[in-house]
Design an enzyme around this catalytic site. Structure first.
Site, PDB file in Angstrom:
ATOM      1  N   GLU A   8      -1.818  20.335 -22.081  1.00  0.00           N
ATOM      2  CA  GLU A   8      -1.641  19.140 -22.918  1.00  0.00           C
ATOM      3  C   GLU A   8      -1.392  17.940 -21.628  1.00  0.00           C
ATOM      4  OE1 GLU A   8       1.733  19.960 -25.324  1.00  0.00           O
ATOM      5  OE2 GLU A   8       0.427  21.216 -26.846  1.00  0.00           O
ATOM      6  N   GLU A  28      -3.087  27.140 -28.683  1.00  0.00           N
ATOM      7  CA  GLU A  28      -1.681  27.046 -29.135  1.00  0.00           C
ATOM      8  C   GLU A  28      -1.963  26.809 -30.856  1.00  0.00           C
ATOM      9  OE1 GLU A  28       1.262  24.865 -27.202  1.00  0.00           O
ATOM     10  OE2 GLU A  28       0.405  25.280 -25.240  1.00  0.00           O
TER      11      GLU A  28
HETATM   12  O1  AHR Z   1       4.574  26.523 -27.063  1.00  0.00           O
HETATM   13  C1  AHR Z   1       5.448  25.691 -26.796  1.00  0.00           C
HETATM   14  C2  AHR Z   1       5.002  24.306 -26.217  1.00  0.00           C
HETATM   15  O2  AHR Z   1       4.164  23.579 -27.084  1.00  0.00           O
HETATM   16  C3  AHR Z   1       3.969  24.411 -24.980  1.00  0.00           C
HETATM   17  O3  AHR Z   1       4.725  24.729 -23.861  1.00  0.00           O
HETATM   18  C4  AHR Z   1       3.386  23.195 -25.013  1.00  0.00           C
HETATM   19  O4  AHR Z   1       1.789  23.211 -24.619  1.00  0.00           O
HETATM   20  C5  AHR Z   1       3.421  22.638 -26.492  1.00  0.00           C
HETATM   21  O5  AHR Z   1       3.850  21.486 -26.613  1.00  0.00           O
END
Ligand code: AHR
Length: 501
Positions: free
Chosen positions: A172, A291
């Site tokens: 990210e 994610e």
């Molecule tokens: O999964 C939780 C968080 O969400 C992770 O650390 C990050 O990559 C995202 O913002």
């Protein structure tokens, strides 16, 4: 209100990569400590891994697991987590404002992966570190011997290389919350140079470039275009992340949000193809949706956490029944984009926004979202994704337009004859009939129709009542003369497993 349609073996979206059913484990909250690793727990094995948690992970059949973050990785020194445990430093983790003891690190993760039957997917730190740490970590993990870092691994007790194939180039990096946040230009440059040297150490690795951390980011989709312009020929996948929440407490809107995830993937794929054309490239960029999940319950609780504790209850969502239906809708989006999404990781796997909860010193159990995710990994990860041609009644959503009540994905494995249908009914009060023409498969019958439904949208699986929300094999799907019929319970997640041939 009947939904009709055709599923045909020749209407193919694309081959499914089994890694679509992957997961994510971050050094965050209790994912690692008291999640998968708890020496002294009654079920802990000789490595301190909780075998009760391992059992629940193995039941899913997780193909690949991303590690060690997440936001955590952007401040992580991988060297802190290897070698004798008593010499490992305790550090401040600025991403989550906790202390990291480093009692679990790269080698423990690889050992855990072996026991969990999952492939490791590692991220490098492109926040506080860069090219140098990237090349040394690949050398430590993948080089056989005869160099400083490979011999260090051997000295740490791991003679054979770990052979980590998939690597994420940071996490990210478009987000201002990220340690070492970068502009697209800055990130594109460091990602390219890191990719280059990592491949020089091990040419067999696959690389994931950071896309936008959410479709709502102000830099989306210009971020994708810029970073791909830098790295297109050096990487194999571009990442996407999506978390869906019900902050507005509006069930119809909550259920519609998977449509936004669908648009997100289409736009990212179009941006990749734009850069492909710009570069006159022959290569197709695949996507790593590394994610995805429902996440909102813990936001208010986490605001009150004391800083600098060790492995607190942080980012722990206790999922409701309706969250599981939304999780299932996200599964369907991934499957319908299987031609581009080759890796996907539910975020996360244990305790932290996770399908599995584990009590320190106590039991582990399945949250509501365990079931749709398990359906993806068990029944949706082999064969081809088929393009359903269906006509469902819709409702209007001011943001997403016409949202179909019936949402369907179909997976066909010609070899075994398994035809699996994943179906959500978004209607809040009506049982909706479904009629599908399956004549293209020849002889076909229903082997099982599982239904995840509950009268209370807020029902949860708790320590005291872990089986409150579980799928039941009581769906009425059947096939007569090549036509499948089923009556779909209001607000339900269904898996209809057919056999063809
Ligand atoms: O999964 C939780 C968080 O969400 C992770 O650390 C990050 O990559 C995202 O913002």
């Amino acid at each position: 209100m009947k939904t009709t349609g055709i599923i045909h073996p020749q209407y193919q979206i694309g081959a499914i990569d089994p890694r679509i059913g992957g997961a994510f484990l971050e050094h965050l909250g209790r994912a690692i400590y008291t999640g998968i690793y708890e020496p002294g727990h009654p079920t802990a094995d000789e490595d301190g891994f909780r075998t009760d948690v391992l059992d629940l992970v193995r039941q899913i059949n997780v193909p690949i697991t991303r590690y060690p973050g997440g936001n955590f990785v952007s401040g992580y020194n991988w060297e802190d987590g290897v070698g004798p445990r008593e010499q490992r430093p305790v550090r401040l983790d600025l991403a989550w404002r906790v202390r990291e003891t480093n009692q679990f690190g790269t080698n423990e993760f690889i050992q855990w992966c072996k026991k969990a039957n999952t492939e490791p997917m590692m991220a490098i730190n492109l926040g506080t570190r860069g090219v140098d740490a990237a090349r040394s970590l690949v050398e430590y993990c993948n080089h056989p011997s005869g160099s400083y870092y490979s011999d260090l691994r051997r000295a740490h007790g791991f003679e054979a290389p770990h052979g980590v194939k998939v690597w994420c180039l940071g996490n990210e990096m478009d987000g201002p919350w990220q340690i070492g946040h970068k502009t697209a230009e800055e990130y594109g440059r460091v990602a390219l140079e890191s990719a280059k040297v990592m491949r020089w150490v091990d040419p067999s690795i696959e690389l994931v470039l950071c896309g936008s951390s959410a479709a709502g980011m102000p830099t989306f989709p210009q971020w994708e275009q810029t970073v791909l312009e830098h790295c297109y020929e050096q990487v194999d996948y571009l990442s996407l992340h999506t978390y869906i929440g019900d902050q507005e407490q509006n069930t119809a809107r909550f259920l519609a949000k998977s449509v936004g995830m669908d648009h997100f993937i289409s736009t990212v794929a179009a941006t990749c193809d734009h850069v492909k054309a710009q570069k006159r490239s022959k290569k197709t960029m695949y996507l790593s949706f590394d994610e995805w999940n429902v996440w909102y319950h813990s936001h208010s609780h986490d605001a009150e956490l004391e800083p600098w504790s060790v492995a607190p209850r942080q980012v722990e969502d206790y999922y409701t029944f309706i969250d599981a239906v939304v999780n299932g809708l996200m599964v369907n989006v991934l499957l319908r984009h299987a031609d581009r999404v080759k890796i996907a990781c539910i975020a996360q796997l244990v305790n932290v926004i996770a399908p599995i909860l584990a009590e320190p010193g106590g039991p582990a159990w399945k949250q509501t979202i365990y079931y749709p995710y398990q359906d993806l990994a068990l029944y949706g990860s082999k064969g081809v994704s088929l393009q359903p041609v269906i006509n469902s009644p819709c409702y209007d959503d001011s943001q997403f337009g016409a949202v179909p009540y019936i949402d369907l994905a179909a997976v066909y494995d010609e070899e075994s004859g398994a035809l699996n249908l994943f179906i959500a009914n978004r209607h809040e009060s009506e049982t909706l009939p479904l009629e599908l023409d399956l004549r293209g498969f020849g002889a076909v019958w229903v082997a099982a129709h599982s239904v995840l439904a509950h009268a209370d949208n807020n029902a949860r699986n708790t320590l005291q009542a872990p089986n409150t929300v579980v799928p039941r094999l009581d769906g009425d799907a059947r096939v007569v003369d090549g036509t499948l019929t089923a009556n779909l319970t209001p607000l339900s997640w269904n898996v209809v497993r057919c056999k063809a041939g």
